[in-house]
Scaffold this motif. Structure first.
Motif, PDB file in Angstrom:
ATOM      1  N   SER A 221      -9.897   9.334   8.563  1.00 34.68           N
ATOM      2  CA  SER A 221      -9.403  10.724   7.959  1.00 34.68           C
ATOM      3  C   SER A 221      -7.862  10.671   8.341  1.00 34.68           C
ATOM      4  CB  SER A 221     -10.309  11.610   8.134  1.00 34.68           C
ATOM      5  OG  SER A 221      -9.846  12.822   7.408  1.00 34.68           O
ATOM      6  N   GLY A 222      -7.516  11.753   8.341  1.00 40.47           N
ATOM      7  CA  GLY A 222      -6.346  12.562   8.656  1.00 40.47           C
ATOM      8  C   GLY A 222      -6.003  14.040   9.161  1.00 40.47           C
ATOM      9  N   CYS A 223      -5.058  14.353   9.183  1.00 42.26           N
ATOM     10  CA  CYS A 223      -4.902  15.822   9.654  1.00 42.26           C
ATOM     11  C   CYS A 223      -4.235  16.809   8.283  1.00 42.26           C
ATOM     12  CB  CYS A 223      -3.756  15.940  10.736  1.00 42.26           C
ATOM     13  SG  CYS A 223      -4.217  14.941  12.163  1.00 42.26           S
ATOM     14  N   ARG A 224      -5.180  17.491   7.987  1.00 43.12           N
ATOM     15  CA  ARG A 224      -4.931  18.527   6.915  1.00 43.12           C
ATOM     16  C   ARG A 224      -3.605  19.132   7.182  1.00 43.12           C
ATOM     17  NH1 ARG A 224      -9.776  21.104   3.284  1.00 43.12           N
ATOM     18  NH2 ARG A 224      -8.385  21.756   1.544  1.00 43.12           N
ATOM     19  N   ALA A 225      -3.493  19.374   8.413  1.00 39.02           N
ATOM     20  CA  ALA A 225      -2.063  20.447   8.684  1.00 39.02           C
ATOM     21  C   ALA A 225      -0.817  19.571   8.108  1.00 39.02           C
ATOM     22  CB  ALA A 225      -2.267  20.622  10.033  1.00 39.02           C
ATOM     23  N   LEU A 226      -0.828  18.107   8.234  1.00 39.51           N
ATOM     24  CA  LEU A 226       0.240  17.662   7.802  1.00 39.51           C
ATOM     25  C   LEU A 226       0.177  17.170   6.102  1.00 39.51           C
ATOM     26  CD1 LEU A 226       0.683  15.163  10.538  1.00 39.51           C
ATOM     27  CD2 LEU A 226       1.476  17.426  10.455  1.00 39.51           C
ATOM     28  N   ILE A 250      -7.848   7.874  12.535  1.00 44.97           N
ATOM     29  CA  ILE A 250      -6.525   8.193  11.782  1.00 44.97           C
ATOM     30  C   ILE A 250      -6.615   6.958  10.674  1.00 44.97           C
ATOM     31  CG2 ILE A 250      -4.084   8.469  11.459  1.00 44.97           C
ATOM     32  CD1 ILE A 250      -5.783  10.857  12.653  1.00 44.97           C
ATOM     33  N   MET A 251      -6.677   7.160   9.533  1.00 45.67           N
ATOM     34  CA  MET A 251      -6.634   6.226   8.440  1.00 45.67           C
ATOM     35  C   MET A 251      -5.265   5.737   7.967  1.00 45.67           C
ATOM     36  SD  MET A 251      -7.859   8.436   5.213  1.00 45.67           S
ATOM     37  CE  MET A 251      -8.655   7.153   4.350  1.00 45.67           C
ATOM     38  N   PHE A 252      -5.276   4.703   6.934  1.00 53.68           N
ATOM     39  CA  PHE A 252      -3.771   4.029   6.626  1.00 53.68           C
ATOM     40  C   PHE A 252      -3.776   4.369   4.906  1.00 53.68           C
ATOM     41  CE2 PHE A 252      -2.884   0.368  10.059  1.00 53.68           C
ATOM     42  CZ  PHE A 252      -2.989   1.568  10.989  1.00 53.68           C
ATOM     43  N   TRP A 253      -4.239   5.326   4.291  1.00 49.21           N
ATOM     44  CA  TRP A 253      -4.273   5.320   3.152  1.00 49.21           C
ATOM     45  C   TRP A 253      -3.263   6.484   2.534  1.00 49.21           C
ATOM     46  CZ3 TRP A 253      -8.999   5.221  -0.612  1.00 49.21           C
ATOM     47  CH2 TRP A 253      -9.741   3.959  -0.504  1.00 49.21           C
ATOM     48  N   PRO A 254      -2.961   6.557   1.293  1.00 47.36           N
ATOM     49  CA  PRO A 254      -1.740   7.473   0.915  1.00 47.36           C
ATOM     50  C   PRO A 254      -2.339   8.870   1.130  1.00 47.36           C
ATOM     51  CG  PRO A 254      -2.321   5.879  -0.764  1.00 47.36           C
ATOM     52  CD  PRO A 254      -3.420   5.569   0.182  1.00 47.36           C
ATOM     53  N   TYR A 255      -3.397   9.264   1.719  1.00 43.42           N
ATOM     54  CA  TYR A 255      -3.478  10.680   1.882  1.00 43.42           C
ATOM     55  C   TYR A 255      -2.849  11.285   3.112  1.00 43.42           C
ATOM     56  CZ  TYR A 255      -8.216  10.024  -0.267  1.00 43.42           C
ATOM     57  OH  TYR A 255      -9.551   9.699  -0.879  1.00 43.42           O
ATOM     58  N   LEU A 256      -2.308  10.488   3.811  1.00 47.27           N
ATOM     59  CA  LEU A 256      -1.271  10.795   4.962  1.00 47.27           C
ATOM     60  C   LEU A 256      -0.125  11.492   4.489  1.00 47.27           C
ATOM     61  CD1 LEU A 256      -1.733   7.685   7.449  1.00 47.27           C
ATOM     62  CD2 LEU A 256      -3.191   9.718   7.043  1.00 47.27           C
ATOM     63  N   ARG A 257       0.217  11.278   3.347  1.00 44.50           N
ATOM     64  CA  ARG A 257       1.492  12.188   2.817  1.00 44.50           C
ATOM     65  C   ARG A 257       1.270  12.726   1.492  1.00 44.50           C
ATOM     66  NH1 ARG A 257       6.806   8.436   3.200  1.00 44.50           N
ATOM     67  NH2 ARG A 257       7.619  10.280   2.386  1.00 44.50           N
ATOM     68  N   ALA A 258       1.805  13.783   1.299  1.00 45.81           N
ATOM     69  CA  ALA A 258       1.548  14.554  -0.200  1.00 45.81           C
ATOM     70  C   ALA A 258       2.378  13.837  -1.340  1.00 45.81           C
ATOM     71  CB  ALA A 258       1.914  16.107  -0.240  1.00 45.81           C
ATOM     72  N   GLU A 259       3.343  12.995  -0.936  1.00 51.54           N
ATOM     73  CA  GLU A 259       4.160  12.435  -1.988  1.00 51.54           C
ATOM     74  C   GLU A 259       4.693  10.811  -1.240  1.00 51.54           C
ATOM     75  OE1 GLU A 259       7.353  14.468  -3.172  1.00 51.54           O
ATOM     76  OE2 GLU A 259       6.237  16.032  -4.190  1.00 51.54           O
ATOM     77  N   GLY A 260       4.387  10.158  -2.045  1.00 51.15           N
ATOM     78  CA  GLY A 260       5.021   8.556  -1.587  1.00 51.15           C
ATOM     79  C   GLY A 260       4.120   7.844  -0.684  1.00 51.15           C
ATOM     80  N   GLN A 261       4.495   6.449  -0.155  1.00 53.67           N
ATOM     81  CA  GLN A 261       3.661   5.895   0.270  1.00 53.67           C
ATOM     82  C   GLN A 261       3.808   5.941   1.911  1.00 53.67           C
ATOM     83  OE1 GLN A 261       1.191   3.388  -0.288  1.00 53.67           O
ATOM     84  NE2 GLN A 261       1.339   2.914   2.007  1.00 53.67           N
ATOM     85  N   PRO A 262       2.578   6.116   2.485  1.00 55.53           N
ATOM     86  CA  PRO A 262       2.926   6.304   3.909  1.00 55.53           C
ATOM     87  C   PRO A 262       3.484   4.846   4.591  1.00 55.53           C
ATOM     88  CG  PRO A 262       0.889   7.125   3.345  1.00 55.53           C
ATOM     89  CD  PRO A 262       1.302   6.365   2.078  1.00 55.53           C
ATOM     90  N   ILE A 285      -8.403   5.043  15.431  1.00 56.32           N
ATOM     91  CA  ILE A 285      -7.879   4.603  14.318  1.00 56.32           C
ATOM     92  C   ILE A 285      -9.146   4.031  13.418  1.00 56.32           C
ATOM     93  CG2 ILE A 285      -6.404   3.101  13.255  1.00 56.32           C
ATOM     94  CD1 ILE A 285      -5.099   2.714  16.085  1.00 56.32           C
ATOM     95  N   GLY A 286      -8.968   4.626  12.103  1.00 56.40           N
ATOM     96  CA  GLY A 286      -9.790   3.920  11.041  1.00 56.40           C
ATOM     97  C   GLY A 286      -9.149   3.600   9.824  1.00 56.40           C
ATOM     98  N   THR A 287      -8.803   2.330   9.591  1.00 58.31           N
ATOM     99  CA  THR A 287      -7.624   2.016   8.777  1.00 58.31           C
ATOM    100  C   THR A 287      -8.416   2.134   7.257  1.00 58.31           C
ATOM    101  OG1 THR A 287      -8.363  -0.239   8.709  1.00 58.31           O
ATOM    102  CG2 THR A 287      -6.657   0.459  10.252  1.00 58.31           C
ATOM    103  N   ASP A 288      -9.559   2.163   7.169  1.00 57.40           N
ATOM    104  CA  ASP A 288     -10.046   1.954   5.808  1.00 57.40           C
ATOM    105  C   ASP A 288      -9.737   1.032   4.865  1.00 57.40           C
ATOM    106  OD1 ASP A 288     -12.005   2.836   3.962  1.00 57.40           O
ATOM    107  OD2 ASP A 288     -10.995   4.477   3.062  1.00 57.40           O
ATOM    108  N   GLY A 289      -9.202  -0.258   5.507  1.00 55.45           N
ATOM    109  CA  GLY A 289      -8.769  -1.370   4.674  1.00 55.45           C
ATOM    110  C   GLY A 289      -9.239  -2.511   5.128  1.00 55.45           C
ATOM    111  N   ALA A 290      -8.807  -3.554   4.406  1.00 57.82           N
ATOM    112  CA  ALA A 290      -9.328  -5.061   4.883  1.00 57.82           C
ATOM    113  C   ALA A 290      -8.621  -5.711   5.899  1.00 57.82           C
ATOM    114  CB  ALA A 290      -9.066  -5.856   3.523  1.00 57.82           C
TER     115      ALA A 290
END
Length: 373
Positions: A221-226, A250-262, A285-290
């Motif tokens: 997952s990630g931090c909703r405050a960010l 903490i994951m590695f997906w686009p959720y980590l930013r509201a816009e653009g690629q993390p 860390i939980g990347t959620d990736g290959a």
């Protein structure tokens, strides 16, 4: 929505299109020098050779090589599709176990804390079998004991949508655990299976933390405050998680930013925020990736854009998100030993070796030891 199998197939296609371009170590980004002495655990990762029936020999060889190159001690591995019933899940578990046994020089099924240390010591990739969503349990709590006998050690309660247990993160009603959900948490505690609250609604996460007598995890997952998206975790839930001894990955997906690629700095921002809120003993860390790196060929870029457009159209990454330029991996951590890259960046920012070891896997290992016994 785009399911896990679709994502991993996309990653496998990228792998098959060409090997990750080699670079000399002299010109490569820094790796943390203590990495291979640390116990490292990815809270959600995958390999197609363990799940798909149509991976060619070249792709299998590459996945095996990069599994070893990753330096990971263990991963949480989803063994069946989201929404699978009991019979399908049993079949998928047995298939995964058979394929892991066929490559016993590379993989080790992890069923105890001792197995984690053994995987690290023998330089094999430990596989912690898990479900994303409790659908395989159905409405029969006795299935929990059966799954433990088959090697399941982590069960995520929900996966985005509502099920018998409670609401997932994409349900607008934000309902919490059902009566059956409370009973399931109690049974998971009894059977010494880790409760995972990733993909839960805010209330499901809060109530799951409160209901469990053992530490829980939010594996990826990630931090909703960010980044204020329902898929991520609020500060109140982070504090409650820590108070009960749990860990967020903490994951590695686009959720980590509201816009653009993390990028890597965005992963670090979420790690550091989580540390500020709940302490260094409760972040992983939980990347959620290959596990494999991705070769960004023109063919891959075309397929990835189609996949992202479909994902964005379903509102997964929030309103009005642009699909262009989004990936299910972090471009500047696009290497099988991405944990070593990230650890070096954390070290450069002044994080101690002891803290880095906790983040890489020590904190997850503590929870698993506490729960599994």
């Amino acid at each position: 929505m785009t399911d896990r199998r679709g994502f991993l197939q996309a990653a496998a296609l990228a792998a098959a299109l060409g090997a990750w371009p080699a670079r000399s170590r002299a010109g490569a980004p820094a790796r943390w020098p203590r990495y291979h002495d640390a116990l490292s655990i990815d809270g959600e990762a995958g390999l197609e050779l363990l799940r798909a029936d149509d991976v060619d020999a070249k792709a299998v060889a590459r996945e095996l090589a990069q599994a070893r190159e990753s330096g990971l001690s263990a991963i949480l591995l989803q063994v069946t599709g989201t929404g699978a019933d009991f019979e399908q899940a049993v079949g998928d578990i047995m298939r995964t176990r058979a394929r892991a046994a066929a490559h016993a020089d590379t993989f080790l099924i992890v069923e105890s804390a001792a197995d984690l240390r053994r995987a690290q010591r023998e330089r094999r990739l430990g596989l912690i079998l898990r479900f994303q969503g409790a659908e395989p349990v159905g409405n029969d709590l006795d299935h929990v004991a059966a799954f433990r006998q088959l090697g399941i050690r982590v069960i995520e309660l929900t996966h985005n949508r509502r099920n018998l247990v409670g609401d997932g993160s994409l349900e607008p009603g934000n309902a919490g655990l059902s009566n059956f959900g409370h009973a399931l948490v109690e049974r998971l505690n009894t059977e010494r299976i880790v409760v995972d609250l990733a993909h839960g609604s805010q209330r499901t996460m809060k109530e799951g933390i409160e209901a469990s007598k053992a530490p829980v995890i939010i594996s990826h997952s990630g931090c909703r405050a960010l980044s204020d998206l329902p898929r991520l975790v609020g500060d109140d839930e982070l504090r409650a998680l820590a108070a009960r001894g749990g860990v967020v990955g903490i994951m590695f997906w686009p959720y980590l930013r509201a816009e653009g690629q993390p990028l890597a700095i965005d992963v670090i921002r979420h790690i550091e925020h989580a540390i500020d809120v709940c302490g260094e003993d409760h972040v992983g860390i939980g990347t959620d990736g290959a596990i494999t790196s991705t070769e960004r060929t023109p063919a891959f870029e075309k397929q990835n854009l189609e996949l992202m457009r479909d994902t964005v159209a379903q509102g997964v990454f929030g309103p009005a998100r642009k699909a262009e330029g989004l990936y299910f991996f972090v471009p500047d951590l696009n290497a099988p030993d991405r944990f070593a890259l990230l650890a070096a960046k954390l070290s450069e920012r002044g994080h101690s070796d002891a803290r880095i070891e906790k983040i890489l896997g020590g904190n997850f290992a503590r929870v698993f030891t506490d729960v599994w016994g």
